[in-house]
Design an enzyme around this catalytic site. Structure first.
Site, short mmCIF file in Angstrom:
data_model
loop_
_atom_site.label_atom_id
_atom_site.label_comp_id
_atom_site.label_asym_id
_atom_site.label_seq_id
_atom_site.Cartn_x
_atom_site.Cartn_y
_atom_site.Cartn_z
N TYR A 142 27.38 23.19 63.91
CA TYR A 142 26.90 22.04 64.69
C TYR A 142 27.32 20.72 64.04
CZ TYR A 142 23.88 25.42 67.10
OH TYR A 142 23.41 26.50 67.83
N LYS A 144 29.96 20.26 62.27
CA LYS A 144 31.40 20.14 62.59
C LYS A 144 31.60 19.60 64.01
CE LYS A 144 35.70 20.71 61.55
NZ LYS A 144 36.61 21.83 61.57
C1 COA Z 1 27.45 29.41 65.33
C2 COA Z 1 28.47 30.06 66.26
C3 COA Z 1 28.00 29.91 67.73
C4 COA Z 1 29.82 29.36 66.11
O1 COA Z 1 30.74 29.94 67.00
P1 COA Z 1 32.23 30.36 66.57
O2 COA Z 1 32.92 30.88 67.76
O3 COA Z 1 32.17 31.25 65.36
O4 COA Z 1 32.82 28.95 66.10
P2 COA Z 1 34.25 28.33 66.52
O5 COA Z 1 35.31 29.30 66.13
O6 COA Z 1 34.22 27.90 67.93
O7 COA Z 1 34.32 27.07 65.56
C5 COA Z 1 34.46 25.74 66.04
C6 COA Z 1 34.71 24.84 64.86
O8 COA Z 1 33.58 24.92 63.98
C7 COA Z 1 34.02 25.32 62.67
N1 COA Z 1 33.03 26.24 62.11
C8 COA Z 1 32.52 27.35 62.68
N2 COA Z 1 31.64 27.93 61.84
C9 COA Z 1 31.63 27.15 60.72
C10 COA Z 1 30.96 27.22 59.48
N3 COA Z 1 30.10 28.21 59.19
N4 COA Z 1 31.18 26.26 58.55
C11 COA Z 1 32.03 25.24 58.81
N5 COA Z 1 32.71 25.11 59.98
C12 COA Z 1 32.51 26.07 60.91
C13 COA Z 1 35.34 26.05 62.90
O9 COA Z 1 36.14 26.04 61.76
C14 COA Z 1 35.94 25.26 64.04
O10 COA Z 1 36.53 24.09 63.55
P3 COA Z 1 37.86 23.45 64.24
O11 COA Z 1 37.41 22.93 65.60
O12 COA Z 1 38.29 22.38 63.31
O13 COA Z 1 38.84 24.57 64.37
C15 COA Z 1 28.68 31.56 65.92
O14 COA Z 1 29.01 31.66 64.56
C16 COA Z 1 27.46 32.43 66.18
O15 COA Z 1 27.27 32.91 67.29
N6 COA Z 1 26.64 32.68 65.13
C17 COA Z 1 25.51 33.60 65.25
C18 COA Z 1 24.47 33.14 66.22
C19 COA Z 1 23.83 31.82 65.86
O16 COA Z 1 23.48 31.56 64.72
N7 COA Z 1 23.69 31.00 66.90
C20 COA Z 1 23.05 29.72 66.78
C21 COA Z 1 21.57 29.87 66.87
S1 COA Z 1 20.78 28.28 66.77
#
Ligand code: COA
Length: 172
Positions: A142, A144
């Protein structure tokens, strides 16, 4: 292969329940008791509850379809569907979940951008969400995406009171 975002309707009820339970379990089971996890899942993801949420005109669900599979989903709320009284000018991202094997491929960003698009279409000036203070992965994502920590609220996982950070992004 490109991600396809599909708006859910009542026909998606069972698939929505399946991905809701799977992703919730995968995300939180290591840091929470089985009793509390089961209590939350039964309350939040039973078919009647999800059916009501799908029927609410102030909520919208989307599946992120990738490689012919439901890889993740999004739930947004407006008006009085929001889980806190944030007012008519706000949109809440209540749930955004990507299955483990599809994380870090940009799908979370696609769903989050969808939420921003809906907020703009409805002339909202703020998008907000609650995230568990211990969910470091989601908080980093978030941040990011330009969200900032603005306050806290309580979340009940079964009978355990947990602290959620409220994070907000202001729209122009
Ligand atoms: C949080 C979540 C939705 C992120 O989705 P994702 O598909 O893995 O993330 P993306 O690949 O779209 O990442 C988008 C950007 O965020 C960055 N990012 C993603 N996770 C990150 C992390 N842990 N730390 C730093 N940056 C991160 C990516 O590097 C990317 O950057 P860019 O735009 O410069 O390339 C996913 O990890 C998830 O479903 N987690 C488990 C469920 C959860 O916790 N949901 C939220 C509940 S409140």
């Amino acid at each position: 292969m490109a991600v396809k975002l599909i708006k859910c309707n009542q026909d998606d009820l069972h698939r929505l329940q399946e991905i809701s339970i799977k992703t919730f379990n995968d995300t939180f089971k290591d840091q929470n008791s089985t009793v509390n996890m089961t209590a939350y899942i039964q309350k939040a993801f039973n078919l009647k509850q999800l059916e009501r949420e799908l029927a609410n005109p102030s909520s919208q669900f989307f599946f992120a379809n990738f490689t012919n599979e439901v890889a993740g989903y999004l739930k947004v709320n407006m008006n009085d569907a929001q889980s806190e009284e944030m007012g008519e000018e706000s949109l809440e991202i209540e749930r955004i979940y990507i299955k483990n094997k599809f994380q870090k491929y940009g799908l979370g960003k696609s769903l989050l951008n969808k939420a921003m698009e809906i907020a703009m279409e409805h002339y909202k000036n703020k998008v907000w969400l609650g995230v568990w203070e211990k969910n470091e992965n989601a908080i980093a994502f978030y941040e990011k995406m330009g969200f900032v920590h603005t306050s806290v609220h309580s979340f009940y996982m079964g009978d355990e009171k947990q602290t959620d950070f409220i994070m907000t992004k202001t729209l122009l």
